[in-house]
Scaffold this motif. Sequence first.
Motif, PDB file in Angstrom:
ATOM      1  N   UNK A  42       0.832  -1.211   0.000  1.00  0.00           N
ATOM      2  CA  UNK A  42       0.000   0.000   0.000  1.00  0.00           C
ATOM      3  C   UNK A  42       0.866   1.259   0.000  1.00  0.00           C
ATOM      4  N   UNK A  43       0.351   2.310  -0.622  1.00  0.00           N
ATOM      5  CA  UNK A  43       1.123   3.550  -0.750  1.00  0.00           C
ATOM      6  C   UNK A  43       1.460   4.144   0.613  1.00  0.00           C
ATOM      7  N   UNK A  44       0.540   4.063   1.563  1.00  0.00           N
ATOM      8  CA  UNK A  44       0.815   4.596   2.884  1.00  0.00           C
ATOM      9  C   UNK A  44       1.945   3.872   3.585  1.00  0.00           C
ATOM     10  N   UNK A  45       2.024   2.556   3.390  1.00  0.00           N
ATOM     11  CA  UNK A  45       3.111   1.781   4.002  1.00  0.00           C
ATOM     12  C   UNK A  45       4.450   2.196   3.415  1.00  0.00           C
ATOM     13  N   UNK A  50       9.661   5.317   3.952  1.00  0.00           N
ATOM     14  CA  UNK A  50      10.565   6.391   3.544  1.00  0.00           C
ATOM     15  C   UNK A  50      10.778   7.393   4.681  1.00  0.00           C
ATOM     16  N   UNK A  51       9.700   7.765   5.348  1.00  0.00           N
ATOM     17  CA  UNK A  51       9.810   8.731   6.439  1.00  0.00           C
ATOM     18  C   UNK A  51      10.631   8.177   7.599  1.00  0.00           C
ATOM     19  N   UNK A  52      10.436   6.908   7.933  1.00  0.00           N
ATOM     20  CA  UNK A  52      11.207   6.302   9.021  1.00  0.00           C
ATOM     21  C   UNK A  52      12.683   6.230   8.662  1.00  0.00           C
ATOM     22  N   UNK A  53      12.993   5.890   7.410  1.00  0.00           N
ATOM     23  CA  UNK A  53      14.397   5.815   6.996  1.00  0.00           C
ATOM     24  C   UNK A  53      15.050   7.196   7.027  1.00  0.00           C
ATOM     25  N   UNK A  54      14.328   8.204   6.507  1.00  0.00           N
ATOM     26  CA  UNK A  54      14.884   9.563   6.529  1.00  0.00           C
ATOM     27  C   UNK A  54      15.085  10.052   7.956  1.00  0.00           C
ATOM     28  N   UNK A 216       9.786 -15.903  11.388  1.00  0.00           N
ATOM     29  CA  UNK A 216       8.527 -15.908  10.661  1.00  0.00           C
ATOM     30  C   UNK A 216       8.480 -14.758   9.661  1.00  0.00           C
ATOM     31  N   UNK A 217       7.496 -14.820   8.779  1.00  0.00           N
ATOM     32  CA  UNK A 217       7.325 -13.774   7.778  1.00  0.00           C
ATOM     33  C   UNK A 217       6.943 -12.461   8.448  1.00  0.00           C
ATOM     34  N   UNK A 218       7.366 -11.340   7.855  1.00  0.00           N
ATOM     35  CA  UNK A 218       7.121 -10.021   8.425  1.00  0.00           C
ATOM     36  C   UNK A 218       5.954  -9.356   7.719  1.00  0.00           C
ATOM     37  N   UNK A 219       5.457  -8.295   8.349  1.00  0.00           N
ATOM     38  CA  UNK A 219       4.384  -7.517   7.780  1.00  0.00           C
ATOM     39  C   UNK A 219       4.870  -6.602   6.674  1.00  0.00           C
ATOM     40  N   UNK A 220       3.939  -5.880   6.016  1.00  0.00           N
ATOM     41  CA  UNK A 220       4.333  -5.043   4.865  1.00  0.00           C
ATOM     42  C   UNK A 220       5.289  -3.916   5.231  1.00  0.00           C
ATOM     43  N   UNK A 221       5.127  -3.283   6.410  1.00  0.00           N
ATOM     44  CA  UNK A 221       6.045  -2.210   6.785  1.00  0.00           C
ATOM     45  C   UNK A 221       7.450  -2.750   7.018  1.00  0.00           C
ATOM     46  N   UNK A 222       7.551  -3.902   7.681  1.00  0.00           N
ATOM     47  CA  UNK A 222       8.862  -4.504   7.900  1.00  0.00           C
ATOM     48  C   UNK A 222       9.506  -4.894   6.578  1.00  0.00           C
ATOM     49  N   UNK A 223       8.699  -5.348   5.620  1.00  0.00           N
ATOM     50  CA  UNK A 223       9.252  -5.690   4.312  1.00  0.00           C
ATOM     51  C   UNK A 223       9.799  -4.458   3.603  1.00  0.00           C
ATOM     52  N   UNK A 224       9.073  -3.362   3.673  1.00  0.00           N
ATOM     53  CA  UNK A 224       9.547  -2.138   3.041  1.00  0.00           C
ATOM     54  C   UNK A 224      10.801  -1.590   3.726  1.00  0.00           C
ATOM     55  N   UNK A 225      10.852  -1.645   5.047  1.00  0.00           N
ATOM     56  CA  UNK A 225      12.059  -1.203   5.753  1.00  0.00           C
ATOM     57  C   UNK A 225      13.239  -2.098   5.410  1.00  0.00           C
ATOM     58  N   UNK A 226      12.995  -3.396   5.259  1.00  0.00           N
ATOM     59  CA  UNK A 226      14.068  -4.306   4.834  1.00  0.00           C
ATOM     60  C   UNK A 226      14.598  -3.902   3.465  1.00  0.00           C
TER      61      UNK A 226
END
Length: 378
Positions: A42-45, A50-54, A216-226
């Motif tokens: 999802x676009x919000x995720x 991006x915001x967390x990384x910045x 175990x498998x991660x959620x969508x936010x964890x996948x994007x941060x990865x």
Amino acid sequence: MTDGPRPPLDDAQCAASLALQDAAPAPARRRRRPGPSWHEPPRGVKIASYLLMAAALLVVMWQGMLPGLLTVCLGFLLTRWLTARLAWLPQRGAGSHGGISGAASVAAALVMLSPLLLLALGLSQSRSYIVAAPAQYRELLDFLARTVLELRLKLPPDIAAQLPEGAAEIQRIIAGYLGAKAGALAIAGRVWLAGVLYAYVGLLIGALAAVRAQGRAHGPLAQELTLRVARLGDAFRQIVAAQFWIASFNTLLTALFLLAVLPLWDLPLPYTPALITLTFVAGLVPIVGNLLCNAVITLVGLSVSPAAAVACLAFLVLIHKAEYVINAKVVGQRTHMGVWELLSVMFVAEAVFGAAGLVAAPLFYAYLKKELEAERLV
């Protein structure tokens, strides 16, 4: 989600997808395939990642934790590299069931213990240096005094009068400066010690992250941060590799100049091994390291003769221009950055964050370009 064609995945997305599939339970792995089965989050995720990384990168710069970030990346890459080279070691029983293999455990231990071993070795070999330190200090003062006296004889009287007269006056000036800057030096010492601590803790974190057990498998936010972290690590690997070859080339030419060309002209410089070592170590820092080496070698050449100083300056200007071409080829091909881009980013980063910005600018800009290229914005 529409059924239309999806954009092809880049290398970092494929790597993150494969890593997440490895982390999933066995039934999920059998049902999922790399590549086409990857779904756009999802676009919000994605915006949140991006915001967390910045925010994390800004906190690193504002709190002076850049040495820790760099050593996290270094520890991660070194552990993975050593794990691949130690694959011949016997695997433990848990290695095939998501645990840590024997090669990974040995690699992580080597990375985490190597700084302590090097420190112990350096302390054991520094006893003679500590005993001889007073004599070396006196020798350095005499060398500086001779250089100053030679300059007093060659410079106009008005300028020569501003220089110290001998070793005693040089020692008095140094002692006065150190006394006036005692508070600043104490703060600098604490900052340096904190930087060393951050660096070692970062090395531990990077080594442990490289050998973490798959869960175990991660959620969508964890996948994007990865995915964000994978691209940052890829940018770090490219920057380090490119700068290593540039520093090696610079050191090779400098060594030939100091060991062969200057002695051939009967203008050998003192402290040549130290100058060659400084050239390589400082050359790992883009642009700024070269300027530091140029200033130090030119000053040492001036202590020998004006002709040696002019020869050093001319050679360093030539090698610096040659390095621009190499920088444009090596760094540009690996990170898709031009020399003008690198200089501009470093100038802005130095104005905002100081000396740390000069070191972080190539890494952060290379990471930013990777993210923009993945979104097809540049």
